[in-house]
Design a protein around this motif. Sequence first.
Motif, PDB file in Angstrom:
ATOM      1  N   ILE A   1      11.239  -7.950  -2.059  1.00 17.10           N
ATOM      2  CA  ILE A   1      10.420  -6.959  -1.344  1.00 17.10           C
ATOM      3  C   ILE A   1       9.737  -6.024  -2.333  1.00 17.10           C
ATOM      4  CG2 ILE A   1      10.502  -4.970   0.211  1.00 17.10           C
ATOM      5  CD1 ILE A   1      12.807  -6.387   1.692  1.00 17.10           C
ATOM      6  N   GLU A   2      10.466  -5.593  -3.356  1.00 22.18           N
ATOM      7  CA  GLU A   2       9.898  -4.679  -4.347  1.00 22.18           C
ATOM      8  C   GLU A   2       8.734  -5.339  -5.086  1.00 22.18           C
ATOM      9  OE1 GLU A   2       9.453  -1.072  -6.258  1.00 22.18           O
ATOM     10  OE2 GLU A   2      10.707  -1.614  -4.526  1.00 22.18           O
ATOM     11  N   ALA A   3       8.898  -6.612  -5.438  1.00 28.30           N
ATOM     12  CA  ALA A   3       7.813  -7.327  -6.131  1.00 28.30           C
ATOM     13  C   ALA A   3       6.601  -7.490  -5.217  1.00 28.30           C
ATOM     14  CB  ALA A   3       8.316  -8.691  -6.598  1.00 28.30           C
ATOM     15  N   LEU A   4       6.846  -7.782  -3.946  1.00 29.74           N
ATOM     16  CA  LEU A   4       5.740  -7.924  -2.988  1.00 29.74           C
ATOM     17  C   LEU A   4       5.036  -6.584  -2.771  1.00 29.74           C
ATOM     18  CD1 LEU A   4       7.391 -10.257  -0.318  1.00 29.74           C
ATOM     19  CD2 LEU A   4       5.509 -10.861  -1.856  1.00 29.74           C
ATOM     20  N   LYS A   5       5.812  -5.526  -2.728  1.00 27.89           N
ATOM     21  CA  LYS A   5       5.239  -4.187  -2.558  1.00 27.89           C
ATOM     22  C   LYS A   5       4.279  -3.857  -3.685  1.00 27.89           C
ATOM     23  CE  LYS A   5       6.668   0.666  -2.084  1.00 27.89           C
ATOM     24  NZ  LYS A   5       7.849   1.582  -2.039  1.00 27.89           N
ATOM     25  N   ASN A   6       4.617  -4.307  -4.889  1.00 28.61           N
ATOM     26  CA  ASN A   6       3.782  -4.041  -6.067  1.00 28.61           C
ATOM     27  C   ASN A   6       2.763  -5.145  -6.324  1.00 28.61           C
ATOM     28  OD1 ASN A   6       5.183  -1.621  -6.653  1.00 28.61           O
ATOM     29  ND2 ASN A   6       6.804  -2.776  -7.679  1.00 28.61           N
ATOM     30  N   LEU A   7       2.703  -6.123  -5.394  1.00 25.34           N
ATOM     31  CA  LEU A   7       1.762  -7.246  -5.496  1.00 25.34           C
ATOM     32  C   LEU A   7       1.938  -8.020  -6.812  1.00 25.34           C
ATOM     33  CD1 LEU A   7      -1.468  -5.581  -4.052  1.00 25.34           C
ATOM     34  CD2 LEU A   7       0.290  -6.874  -2.847  1.00 25.34           C
ATOM     35  N   GLU A   8       3.191  -8.147  -7.263  1.00 24.54           N
ATOM     36  CA  GLU A   8       3.505  -8.871  -8.494  1.00 24.54           C
ATOM     37  C   GLU A   8       3.823 -10.317  -8.140  1.00 24.54           C
ATOM     38  OE1 GLU A   8       6.746  -6.561  -9.910  1.00 24.54           O
ATOM     39  OE2 GLU A   8       5.479  -4.973 -10.760  1.00 24.54           O
TER      40      GLU A   8
END
Length: 231
Positions: free
Chosen positions: A180-187
């Motif tokens: 979720i954190e990676a998706l939030k940062n569009l990584e």
Amino acid sequence: MSTQQSRSDAIYASLRRAILEQALKPGVKLPEDSIGDTFGVSRTSARNALLRLAADGLVDIRPNRGASVAMPALEEAEEVFALRRCLEREVIERLCRRMPKDGIDALISHVREEERALKASSPRSIRLAGEFHILLAELTGSKLLIDFVSQVVSRSSLILARYGRPHSAECGIDEHIQLIEALKNLEANTATDIMEHHLHAVEDRAKAHDKEASPDIAEVLERYRSMADNL
């Protein structure tokens, strides 16, 4: 919606939960008359629910042998997880290009539900872990992708129910949070790496184990019928 359709929907939802939460293991017989008696419906309503579960890949229906929870062969696991990695990689790429406005909040809410189920030692945590991946697909808005991911996740669940060894659900939740954190940062690259590692870990848990005793089908169905009544 007709009363018969409503009853069939309730049976479908209850059986699906029981299968995905591993209360009903692969190979367990699902007699129409037992299902009908438990839910107080005709065999026709029970049969319609079983046909829907068969379309989902969760139930096998064979002439003169009736219905049973699907039993995927171990040889199928490699193909299933290879397809799943391809599909979920596509999901990640699409979400990193366009995440719905409330998408991250929906994912966080789902993970919190996973955490509550885990703390309560509820079998819901098993089902919720798979439904997290279906939610990711739903956020893409692609009906085809949703259908494909739903089917492959369900098949993965059956493989793990039959062959998988125990694991810490906390690890799976931690990886969901990282994703979720990676998706939030569009990584996209980071999110893809996390998903690849997560799915490989799930696949690695698949191995043969001793056959467990079959549960009392009436007892399981009654428990899940009661859950449906309380929704």
